[in-house]
Design a protein around this motif. Sequence first.
Motif, short mmCIF file in Angstrom:
data_model
loop_
_atom_site.label_atom_id
_atom_site.label_comp_id
_atom_site.label_asym_id
_atom_site.label_seq_id
_atom_site.Cartn_x
_atom_site.Cartn_y
_atom_site.Cartn_z
N THR A 107 -40.23 -11.72 -4.42
CA THR A 107 -39.30 -13.11 -4.74
C THR A 107 -37.92 -13.19 -4.07
N GLY A 108 -37.33 -12.11 -3.79
CA GLY A 108 -35.95 -12.43 -3.38
C GLY A 108 -34.84 -12.60 -4.40
N GLN A 109 -35.15 -12.29 -5.66
CA GLN A 109 -34.18 -12.73 -6.67
C GLN A 109 -33.88 -11.24 -7.41
N LEU A 110 -32.57 -10.74 -7.16
CA LEU A 110 -32.30 -9.43 -7.69
C LEU A 110 -31.64 -9.81 -9.19
N SER A 111 -32.65 -9.27 -10.21
CA SER A 111 -32.15 -9.35 -11.50
C SER A 111 -31.50 -8.01 -11.91
N LEU A 112 -30.52 -8.02 -12.37
CA LEU A 112 -29.98 -6.85 -13.09
C LEU A 112 -29.77 -6.76 -14.73
N ALA A 113 -30.88 -7.43 -15.39
CA ALA A 113 -30.95 -7.51 -16.71
C ALA A 113 -32.20 -6.83 -16.96
N GLN A 114 -32.72 -6.06 -15.93
CA GLN A 114 -34.05 -5.55 -16.37
C GLN A 114 -33.89 -4.24 -17.67
N ALA A 115 -32.70 -3.59 -17.78
CA ALA A 115 -32.43 -2.68 -18.88
C ALA A 115 -32.34 -3.29 -20.19
N GLY A 116 -31.83 -4.52 -20.15
CA GLY A 116 -31.81 -5.47 -21.36
C GLY A 116 -33.12 -5.72 -21.75
N PHE A 117 -33.99 -6.19 -20.95
CA PHE A 117 -35.34 -6.35 -21.52
C PHE A 117 -36.23 -5.08 -21.82
N PHE A 118 -35.91 -3.97 -21.19
CA PHE A 118 -36.41 -2.88 -21.60
C PHE A 118 -35.93 -2.46 -22.96
N GLY A 119 -34.95 -2.79 -23.26
CA GLY A 119 -34.23 -2.65 -24.77
C GLY A 119 -34.90 -3.34 -25.62
N ILE A 120 -35.05 -4.80 -25.27
CA ILE A 120 -36.10 -5.42 -26.12
C ILE A 120 -37.36 -5.09 -26.51
N GLY A 121 -37.99 -4.93 -25.52
CA GLY A 121 -39.41 -4.35 -25.96
C GLY A 121 -39.37 -2.90 -26.79
N ALA A 122 -38.40 -2.17 -26.51
CA ALA A 122 -38.32 -0.90 -27.20
C ALA A 122 -37.92 -1.15 -28.52
N TYR A 123 -37.02 -2.02 -28.93
CA TYR A 123 -36.32 -2.11 -30.34
C TYR A 123 -37.57 -3.07 -30.87
#
Length: 342
Positions: free
Chosen positions: A54-70
């Motif tokens: 899609t060409g949109q560089l998202s740099l919040a991926q680790a944050g959402f990784f943390g949301i899923g984990a917690y």
Amino acid sequence: MKSFFPSKWVAALLLVTAIAIPLLTSNTYYLNMLIMAFIWTIAVSGMNIIAGYTGQLSLAQAGFFGIGAYSLGLLMTKAEMSFLASLAIAVALTGIIGAVVGIISLRLKGHYFAIFSLCVGVIILLVIEKWESLTEGIRGLLGIPIPKIGSFEFASMSSQYYLILFFLVLAMFVNQRIVRSLVGRTFISIRNSEELAEALGINVMRNKILAFVHSTVLAGLAGALYAGYIRFLGPDIASVEHTFDMLLYLLVGGISTLWGPLVGTTLVMILMQLLQSWQEYRMIFFGPLLVLIVMFLPYGIMGALNRLKTKRDSRLLSTPDENAPFQRGVPDHRLAGGEIDA
């Protein structure tokens, strides 16, 4: 450019090999390394959809990784919910938060969106770290129960391996179906030119939100699996450093390629483990090696294979086949001379 994707037989062989690995070795070190590679591959494949297609560089991926984990960890420890229910809620919650963030952030373009998403990742990290009454803060979340489905408990490392392998195969299958569908082509058209996509009647905003939510769902799934496997969580799991690690895996493997996340994540993690004995000096070797890869393989490993395949196909199309009587632009002297078998 055509995508390099192994044939069904090659993919099946890779799957059979992955299934057979725990049966061939009991070395927990190798199994642990593969499990971690599988988990991070799921998260990186989500980043690949939003950034590569899609060409949109998202740099919040680790944050959402943390949301899923917690989310999974809190549901299983404090709400005492089952693993599957916690997993489903964790993935759904991550997707809902991703949709809200996407509606706000995707109005921005280019570097502005990347910077905004980076800020979102930092905010998520701070919420996890400072909301001690819920997340236990810097003390970390302890005592996450062992994943259990029905009466079967995933207590051994081999059983955890198969559980995470199942979700990895599922994620790759879904990504393949998306990329090769009309939705995937829509994503690519937005990446190439948003203005042209709008002129063709494509709802750009809706499709960008769809890609962003899909990427956050995969990040949440990976985080939930990580929590079920490690059974201990600290705020650093949502650190921005992990986002750049995922971006590194994606660039090495090949952005906007289906197999790039798996290849890049596995190779980089294996390389880092091989250099583990060098401790703080390992980056002296890894850094220049990464620079060489970026210089000579700017499209990543799978991207380079894509280009080789495209060149090979173009050569085959441009090479005349003497056995083909009706080639485009190539007259057949046998037909001209009337030498046709009855």
